[in-house]
Design an enzyme around this catalytic site. Structure first.
Site, PDB file in Angstrom:
ATOM      1  CB  CYS A 128      -1.062  -0.091   1.130  1.00  0.00           C
ATOM      2  SG  CYS A 128      -2.549   1.132   1.057  1.00  0.00           S
ATOM      3  CB  CYS A 130      -1.953   4.752   3.554  1.00  0.00           C
ATOM      4  SG  CYS A 130      -1.852   3.360   4.139  1.00  0.00           S
ATOM      5  CB  CYS A 138      -4.412   3.838  -0.153  1.00  0.00           C
ATOM      6  SG  CYS A 138      -5.050   3.608   1.731  1.00  0.00           S
ATOM      7  CE  LYS A 204      -7.947  -1.208   4.501  1.00  0.00           C
ATOM      8  NZ  LYS A 204      -6.664  -0.907   4.394  1.00  0.00           N
ATOM      9  NE  ARG A 214      -6.772   4.795   8.735  1.00  0.00           N
ATOM     10  CZ  ARG A 214      -7.936   5.075   8.132  1.00  0.00           C
ATOM     11  NH1 ARG A 214      -8.471   6.306   8.765  1.00  0.00           N
ATOM     12  NH2 ARG A 214      -8.665   4.332   7.662  1.00  0.00           N
ATOM     13  NE  ARG A 226      -6.630   4.905   4.732  1.00  0.00           N
ATOM     14  CZ  ARG A 226      -5.790   5.819   4.479  1.00  0.00           C
ATOM     15  NH1 ARG A 226      -5.785   6.557   3.883  1.00  0.00           N
ATOM     16  NH2 ARG A 226      -4.810   5.556   5.671  1.00  0.00           N
ATOM     17  CD  GLU A 242     -14.178  -4.390  -4.200  1.00  0.00           C
ATOM     18  OE1 GLU A 242     -13.341  -4.736  -4.811  1.00  0.00           O
ATOM     19  OE2 GLU A 242     -14.583  -3.048  -4.297  1.00  0.00           O
ATOM     20  CE  LYS A 257      -7.434  -3.564   7.887  1.00  0.00           C
ATOM     21  NZ  LYS A 257      -6.492  -2.925   6.771  1.00  0.00           N
ATOM     22  CE1 TYR A 322      -1.469  -5.309  14.392  1.00  0.00           C
ATOM     23  CE2 TYR A 322      -3.923  -5.310  14.613  1.00  0.00           C
ATOM     24  CZ  TYR A 322      -2.566  -4.791  13.839  1.00  0.00           C
ATOM     25  OH  TYR A 322      -2.606  -4.103  12.620  1.00  0.00           O
TER      26      TYR A 322
HETATM   27  C1  PBG Z   1      -3.227   0.278   4.859  1.00  0.00           C
HETATM   28  C2  PBG Z   1      -3.696  -0.576   5.799  1.00  0.00           C
HETATM   29  C3  PBG Z   1      -4.538  -0.350   6.996  1.00  0.00           C
HETATM   30  C4  PBG Z   1      -4.554  -1.334   7.676  1.00  0.00           C
HETATM   31  C5  PBG Z   1      -3.876  -2.478   7.233  1.00  0.00           C
HETATM   32  N1  PBG Z   1      -3.401  -1.902   6.181  1.00  0.00           N
HETATM   33  C6  PBG Z   1      -5.084   0.926   7.458  1.00  0.00           C
HETATM   34  C7  PBG Z   1      -5.802   1.948   6.700  1.00  0.00           C
HETATM   35  O1  PBG Z   1      -6.514   1.310   5.568  1.00  0.00           O
HETATM   36  O2  PBG Z   1      -6.095   2.949   6.793  1.00  0.00           O
HETATM   37  C8  PBG Z   1      -5.543  -1.567   9.044  1.00  0.00           C
HETATM   38  C9  PBG Z   1      -4.854  -2.253  10.167  1.00  0.00           C
HETATM   39  C10 PBG Z   1      -5.328  -2.385  11.449  1.00  0.00           C
HETATM   40  O3  PBG Z   1      -6.106  -1.490  11.752  1.00  0.00           O
HETATM   41  O4  PBG Z   1      -4.955  -3.215  12.438  1.00  0.00           O
HETATM   42  N2  PBG Z   1      -3.964   0.302   3.821  1.00  0.00           N
END
Ligand code: PBG
Length: 333
Positions: A128, A130, A138, A204, A214, A226, A242, A257, A322
């Site tokens: 990504c 971002c 992103c 997502k 973030r 976003r 998707e 997600k 995590y």
């Molecule tokens: C990047 C990305 C994000 C997460 C994983 N890859 C954040 C976003 O889209 O802002 C989030 C992971 C998490 O919150 O544990 N695009």
């Protein structure tokens, strides 16, 4: 001899409690089992050596230099975890995010370090922009502040290639641009990386649950949000579109997600597709449990195992969490 029927006993054909009577019976008939082998452990890599700094918004998670990353992954491996998902945290950001494709970047160095120390570990990478762009989006930003889809694909393929060259087993595009899976698959094949897989962040959602992440990678968008690329919480059918599109474009693993607020989506995607389904138990979900547990308001072990079980019960084959190491330890007890 007929057993003597007690007067007060009803003649029930079904007594579901029969199978709940003892721990062994309950274990025998369990419908859902979670196992460390299905966990994916997210890790944050920074440049340098001997760096291990706790991330404030994600207690128990660290910014790790490649050497300390290897140490963390070795311990996780000992505990039964077989896969990690790497996020590179760069020193500098720029407008384009092209730094994310630097072969000497932290993510790429992290992949190489892990693959040489633990060749069997499944190493996945987040693809990504971002975390690498000054604007925190992103994708490539157009003159009017809009996010440009196809120009972003070119950069994403470069990032994915740099991860594949470093030795990643799977790359995970998390940007939500249209056509990124096809673009990355095509670029990987052209470069001969037939065996490098794609775990697509397919459904997502634009979610408030990404807050702590973030902070961890300093990737909050500097203007707007976003919502022009991530999905709206209200939309359920769209997740299937998707997911199907990503599968057709060549995704090996389909991801939903966040996980907890989207269990229905996980269930739908599991039922509709024949690919492995992953769910991301995101940073905000983890932080909520950690924060409540720190105050003694919930039992962390029981809450976490219940959360992970619910995600598996909804239909996730793989769980990105995590809590992977702690859960692996608790499951062994
Ligand atoms: C990047 C990305 C994000 C997460 C994983 N890859 C954040 C976003 O889209 O802002 C989030 C992971 C998490 O919150 O544990 N695009």
């Amino acid at each position: 001899m007929e057993p003597e029927q007690k007067k007060e006993t009803f003649r029930l054909v079904q007594r579901p409690r029969r199978l709940r009577r003892t721990p062994a019976l309950r274990e025998l008939v369990k419908e859902t089992r979670i196992h460390p082998g299905q966990f994916i452990y997210p890790l944050f890599v920074v440049a340098g050596i001997d760096r291990r700094k706790e991330i404030e918004a994600l207690p128990g998670q660290y910014h790790l230099s490649p050497d300390r990353l290897v140490e963390e992954a070795e311990q996780a491996w000992q505990e039964g975890i077989r896969a990690v998902l790497l996020f590179g945290v760069p020193e500098r950001k720029d407008e384009s995010g092209l730094e994310a494709a630097n072969p000497e970047g932290p993510a790429q160095q992290g992949v190489r370090a892990l693959k040489s120390a633990l060749p069997e570990l499944v190493v996945m990478t987040d693809v990504c922009l971002c975390g690498y762009t000054t604007h925190g989006h992103c994708g490539v930003v157009g003159e009017g502040g809009e996010i440009l889809n196809d120009p972003t694909l070119e950069i994403l393929t470069k990032i994915a290639l740099s991860h594949a060259e470093a030795g990643a087993d799977l790359v995970g595009p998390s940007d939500m641009m249209d056509g990124r899976v096809a673009a990355i698959r095509c670029a990987l094949d052209e470069a001969g990386f037939y065996d490098t897989g794609i775990m697509a962040y397919s459904a997502k959602y634009a979610s408030a649950f990404y807050g702590p992440f973030r902070e961890a990678v300093d990737s909050a968008p500097q203007f707007g949000d976003r919502r022009s690329y991530q999905m709206a919480a209200e939309d359920r059918r769209e997740a299937l579109r998707e997911a199907r599109q990503d599968a057709e474009e060549g995704a090996d693993i389909i991801m939903v997600k966040p996980a907890l607020a989207y269990l229905d989506v996980i269930s739908d995607v599991r039922a509709a597709l024949d690919r492995p389904v992953a769910a991301y138990n995101v940073s905000g979900e983890y932080a909520m449990v950690k924060a409540a547990a720190a105050r003694g308001w919930v039992d962390e072990r029981a809450t976490t195992l219940e959360v992970l079980t619910s995600i598996a019960r909804a239909g996730a084959d793989l769980i990105i969490t995590y809590h992977a190491r702690e859960a692996a330890r608790w499951l062994k007890e």
